[in-house]
Scaffold this active site. Sequence first.
Site, PDB file in Angstrom:
ATOM      1  N   TYR A 111      -8.428  11.706  -8.620  1.00 50.70           N
ATOM      2  CA  TYR A 111      -8.291  10.263  -8.673  1.00 50.70           C
ATOM      3  C   TYR A 111      -9.595   9.631  -9.130  1.00 50.70           C
ATOM      4  O   TYR A 111     -10.378   9.531  -8.425  1.00 50.70           O
ATOM      5  CB  TYR A 111      -7.703   9.753  -7.176  1.00 50.70           C
ATOM      6  N   SER A 164       4.280   7.357  -3.346  1.00 50.36           N
ATOM      7  CA  SER A 164       4.944   6.497  -4.067  1.00 50.36           C
ATOM      8  C   SER A 164       6.274   5.954  -3.122  1.00 50.36           C
ATOM      9  O   SER A 164       7.553   6.000  -4.119  1.00 50.36           O
ATOM     10  CB  SER A 164       5.517   6.986  -5.546  1.00 50.36           C
ATOM     11  N   PRO A 165       6.109   5.361  -2.055  1.00 49.65           N
ATOM     12  CA  PRO A 165       7.098   5.145  -1.371  1.00 49.65           C
ATOM     13  C   PRO A 165       7.824   4.042  -1.739  1.00 49.65           C
ATOM     14  O   PRO A 165       9.121   3.574  -1.341  1.00 49.65           O
ATOM     15  CB  PRO A 165       6.804   4.929   0.133  1.00 49.65           C
ATOM     16  N   LEU A 166       7.204   2.936  -2.744  1.00 53.33           N
ATOM     17  CA  LEU A 166       7.900   1.748  -3.474  1.00 53.33           C
ATOM     18  C   LEU A 166       8.131   2.102  -4.765  1.00 53.33           C
ATOM     19  O   LEU A 166       8.063   1.436  -5.577  1.00 53.33           O
ATOM     20  CB  LEU A 166       6.877   0.649  -3.281  1.00 53.33           C
ATOM     21  N   GLY A 167       8.361   3.426  -4.973  1.00 53.57           N
ATOM     22  CA  GLY A 167       8.685   3.597  -6.442  1.00 53.57           C
ATOM     23  C   GLY A 167       7.637   3.487  -7.458  1.00 53.57           C
ATOM     24  O   GLY A 167       8.087   2.712  -8.514  1.00 53.57           O
ATOM     25  N   GLY A 199       5.601   1.191  -7.236  1.00 55.81           N
ATOM     26  CA  GLY A 199       5.396  -0.433  -7.206  1.00 55.81           C
ATOM     27  C   GLY A 199       6.738  -1.080  -7.630  1.00 55.81           C
ATOM     28  O   GLY A 199       6.735  -2.053  -7.549  1.00 55.81           O
ATOM     29  N   PHE A 200       7.575  -0.147  -8.067  1.00 50.91           N
ATOM     30  CA  PHE A 200       8.812  -1.061  -8.502  1.00 50.91           C
ATOM     31  C   PHE A 200       9.556  -1.797  -7.694  1.00 50.91           C
ATOM     32  O   PHE A 200      10.003  -2.737  -7.978  1.00 50.91           O
ATOM     33  CB  PHE A 200       9.846   0.135  -9.198  1.00 50.91           C
ATOM     34  N   PHE A 201       9.747  -1.368  -6.519  1.00 48.35           N
ATOM     35  CA  PHE A 201      10.064  -2.207  -5.341  1.00 48.35           C
ATOM     36  C   PHE A 201       9.286  -3.122  -4.881  1.00 48.35           C
ATOM     37  O   PHE A 201       9.853  -4.013  -3.868  1.00 48.35           O
ATOM     38  CB  PHE A 201      10.683  -0.897  -4.236  1.00 48.35           C
ATOM     39  N   GLY A 224       8.526  -5.359  -6.633  1.00 45.79           N
ATOM     40  CA  GLY A 224       9.320  -6.550  -7.456  1.00 45.79           C
ATOM     41  C   GLY A 224       8.432  -7.245  -8.628  1.00 45.79           C
ATOM     42  O   GLY A 224       8.975  -8.119  -9.301  1.00 45.79           O
TER      43      GLY A 224
END
Length: 346
Positions: A65, A213-216, A218-220, A222
């Site tokens: 990273y 990546s539990p929010l996809g 960052g997709f979820f 929004g």
Amino acid sequence: MAEEPQIPVTRVRLGSQGLEVSRLGFGCGGLSGIYNAPLSYEAGGSVIQYAFSKGVTFFDTSDIYGADHHNEILIGKALNQLPREKIQLATKFGISLTKDWKVVVQGHPEYVRKCCEASLERLGVDYIDLYYQHRVDVSVPIEDTMSELKKLVEEGKIKYIGLSEASPDTIRRAHAVHPITAVQMEWSLWSRDIEEEIVPICRELGIGIVAYSPLGQGFFGGKVTAENIPNESILINHQRFMGDNMDKNKILYERVARLASKHSCTPPQLALSWLLHQGLDVVPIPGTTKISNFNNNMGALKIKLTQENLKEISEAVPLAEVAGSRVLDLFTSYTWKYANTPPKHD
């Protein structure tokens, strides 16, 4: 009447080997420029310290990273200001990138040791709580890699061993050499391919599941649209965030947003709560560079969902309707479905 799921608690045991972590962890990679410009050591460290002040003690990094190992160095500087014995520190080895962006995955024993000792030095610690093989080297029997990791445990350099994106066969064979404490996999409302094979074997063997990546990506959250993705973000090359795929996926987000409104919470809170309710053996590690987003994520711990609620949320994001691969094209060959290693020959 549907049985009420177990409500998440503040701390949980991760796996069956004794490691205890905060119910939500913190994925640190984004602090070093995965999705936007990297933060300074000072700014990134302040986010880490704030998270700790709010009860998060489980921090996840990797030797890949950030340029020149930026993330491990940042984490090390931040941890220097915190009580080491109260932190559960996870890092990883096994992936490097060539100058022309080719993925190199390595699992040879001498490489394992070299990486571990380098991470210890960058992090400024005497031991790593949870050390993962970041991706599986399919040219090396997993028993060889695990034997070296077992030695590192015996030497006190690491406390617990983890695998990331490992196949069921690899998990089982690795666990036979030395107990695996956690398997880290992508798991979110729109990435659920581990549910049929990986989750059951982890539960059979008493292995915790760390959801990255539990929010996809960052997709979820929004706020990610094709128009506002920074040029330095990996999402520029992610199929799910491109053109027609993004347009199709936005429909799924809107469904989740409507359900979040129904539950008087935000979409990221609902997405994280859905994952937390999958079991006390599941620890999501959302990451962010913003304190406001962190506080929002923590609100997921207070949401209570019934089995009926969980079913409704799952059905709002049918996997057949998710447009695009879950991984960057660069990593397509390095997911758990392709992670079997050669047999060990004496």
